[in-house]
Design an enzyme around this catalytic site. Structure first.
Site, PDB file in Angstrom:
ATOM      1  N   ASP A  31       0.855  -1.187   0.000  1.00 54.15           N
ATOM      2  CA  ASP A  31       0.000   0.000   0.000  1.00 54.15           C
ATOM      3  C   ASP A  31       0.891   1.237   0.000  1.00 54.15           C
ATOM      4  O   ASP A  31       2.109   1.124   0.177  1.00 54.15           O
ATOM      5  CB  ASP A  31      -1.000  -0.008   1.156  1.00 54.15           C
ATOM      6  CG  ASP A  31      -0.348  -0.023   2.528  1.00 54.15           C
ATOM      7  OD1 ASP A  31       0.879  -0.218   2.618  1.00 54.15           O
ATOM      8  OD2 ASP A  31      -1.069   0.149   3.530  1.00 54.15           O
TER       9      ASP A  31
ATOM     10  N   TYR B  88       2.915   4.799   0.794  1.00 59.02           N
ATOM     11  CA  TYR B  88       3.541   5.383   1.975  1.00 59.02           C
ATOM     12  C   TYR B  88       2.509   6.227   2.726  1.00 59.02           C
ATOM     13  O   TYR B  88       1.647   6.859   2.112  1.00 59.02           O
ATOM     14  CB  TYR B  88       4.725   6.264   1.578  1.00 59.02           C
ATOM     15  CG  TYR B  88       5.842   5.522   0.881  1.00 59.02           C
ATOM     16  CD1 TYR B  88       6.560   4.536   1.545  1.00 59.02           C
ATOM     17  CD2 TYR B  88       6.188   5.824  -0.433  1.00 59.02           C
ATOM     18  CE1 TYR B  88       7.608   3.860   0.910  1.00 59.02           C
ATOM     19  CE2 TYR B  88       7.224   5.159  -1.074  1.00 59.02           C
ATOM     20  CZ  TYR B  88       7.929   4.180  -0.403  1.00 59.02           C
ATOM     21  OH  TYR B  88       8.958   3.519  -1.030  1.00 59.02           O
TER      22      TYR B  88
ATOM     23  N   PHE C 182       6.424   1.998  -4.360  1.00 59.56           N
ATOM     24  CA  PHE C 182       7.792   2.260  -3.904  1.00 59.56           C
ATOM     25  C   PHE C 182       8.292   3.664  -4.224  1.00 59.56           C
ATOM     26  O   PHE C 182       9.351   4.069  -3.759  1.00 59.56           O
ATOM     27  CB  PHE C 182       8.774   1.219  -4.462  1.00 59.56           C
ATOM     28  CG  PHE C 182       8.538  -0.175  -3.962  1.00 59.56           C
ATOM     29  CD1 PHE C 182       8.882  -0.522  -2.664  1.00 59.56           C
ATOM     30  CD2 PHE C 182       7.960  -1.138  -4.776  1.00 59.56           C
ATOM     31  CE1 PHE C 182       8.655  -1.809  -2.186  1.00 59.56           C
ATOM     32  CE2 PHE C 182       7.731  -2.425  -4.307  1.00 59.56           C
ATOM     33  CZ  PHE C 182       8.074  -2.763  -3.010  1.00 59.56           C
TER      34      PHE C 182
ATOM     35  N   HIS D 246      10.945  -8.850   0.403  1.00 58.69           N
ATOM     36  CA  HIS D 246      10.643  -7.426   0.299  1.00 58.69           C
ATOM     37  C   HIS D 246      11.934  -6.630   0.502  1.00 58.69           C
ATOM     38  O   HIS D 246      12.793  -7.025   1.302  1.00 58.69           O
ATOM     39  CB  HIS D 246       9.609  -7.053   1.354  1.00 58.69           C
ATOM     40  CG  HIS D 246       8.992  -5.719   1.158  1.00 58.69           C
ATOM     41  ND1 HIS D 246       9.586  -4.556   1.609  1.00 58.69           N
ATOM     42  CD2 HIS D 246       7.832  -5.344   0.556  1.00 58.69           C
ATOM     43  CE1 HIS D 246       8.822  -3.536   1.298  1.00 58.69           C
ATOM     44  NE2 HIS D 246       7.748  -3.971   0.658  1.00 58.69           N
TER      45      HIS D 246
END
Length: 244
Positions: free
Chosen positions: A82, A84, A95, A208
């Site tokens: 999701d 920031y 990202f 991740h």
């Protein structure tokens, strides 16, 4: 002093209206079908209630990934979770952060792996180039599985309905005519692997890029060499090189 391209109010979601969120024409059938569905209506009602209650929701354009990367242009899919949840950070691309925003740790590790793998230079200091909009405009679909979040509350909109739309987008790419590289970083992204036709597409999996997992076995992100593997796969299939 941190520089932002827009003030923190402009970076917020202001209205629960999909008409205010442009997308490329090739995504329009999926987007319209979603917002006309019962799940889509419930999601918009949820937004309206949260905004009326004074919640701060990011980003202001939840569908920006679908605006900048038309389906016919998709060559790589990078899945995030999701957006920031800090002021001025999210810009609707997985990202990615707005220009001038300090690099979050996960994005910093992505750039470190790019440098290690392909020799790409790190973003300049003191004002880093953390926006990945250039990637998006060159065929990298930077798609979060959940497209909004509330300030300071990671995963706060998980399970509210966005996943139905983003699963449909992943399936559309998988069923499309062109070969695509899917980079699935972390367990939530890898859970979407079942949506991808691996007889036609390249699927690359790693932990991740968060510092909590980037170096951990069995699939550390640092050292995964996904970027060079994607370049090699493109050469093998007669595709032009990717522009990172």
């Amino acid at each position: 002093m941190t520089l932002f391209p827009e003030d923190h109010l402009a970076s917020q979601l202001r209205v629960a209206d999909p008409a205010a969120w442009p997308v490329a024409p090739g995504w329009r059938p999926q987007v319209d079908a979603f917002f006309q569905s019962a799940v889509g209506h419930r999601l918009l009602d949820f937004f309206s209630q949260r905004l009326l209650s004074g919640a701060t929701v990011f980003p202001h354009h939840p569908l920006r990934a679908l605006e900048l990367t038309p389906p016919a242009d998709v060559r790589v899919v990078i899945l995030g979770q999701d957006p920031y949840h800090g002021h001025g950070q999210a810009e609707g691309l997985a990202f990615s952060v707005a220009p001038g925003v300090p690099l979050p740790p996960s994005l910093r590790n992505i750039f470190k792996e790019l440098q290690r793998d392909l020799g790409c230079p790190l973003p300049p200091a003191p004002v880093p180039g953390g926006s990945l909009s250039g990637w998006a405009k060159h065929g990298v679909l930077l798609l979060n599985t959940c497209l909004t979040v509330e300030e300071g509350q990671a995963h706060s909109h998980k399970g509210q309905g966005w996943e139905i739309l983003t699963d449909a987008i992943i399936s559309q790419v998988s069923q499309g005519p062109q070969r695509v590289v899917f980079m699935l970083w972390g367990a939530p992204a890898q859970a979407k692997r079942v949506l991808v036709d691996e007889t036609r597409h390249l699927v690359l999996c790693a932990n991740h890029p968060s510092p909590l997992s980037a170096l951990r076995p069995p699939m550390p992100f640092i050292g995964c060499a996904h970027f060079s593997q994607a370049q090699a796969w493109c050469r093998t299939h007669g595709l032009p090189p990717l522009a990172w």
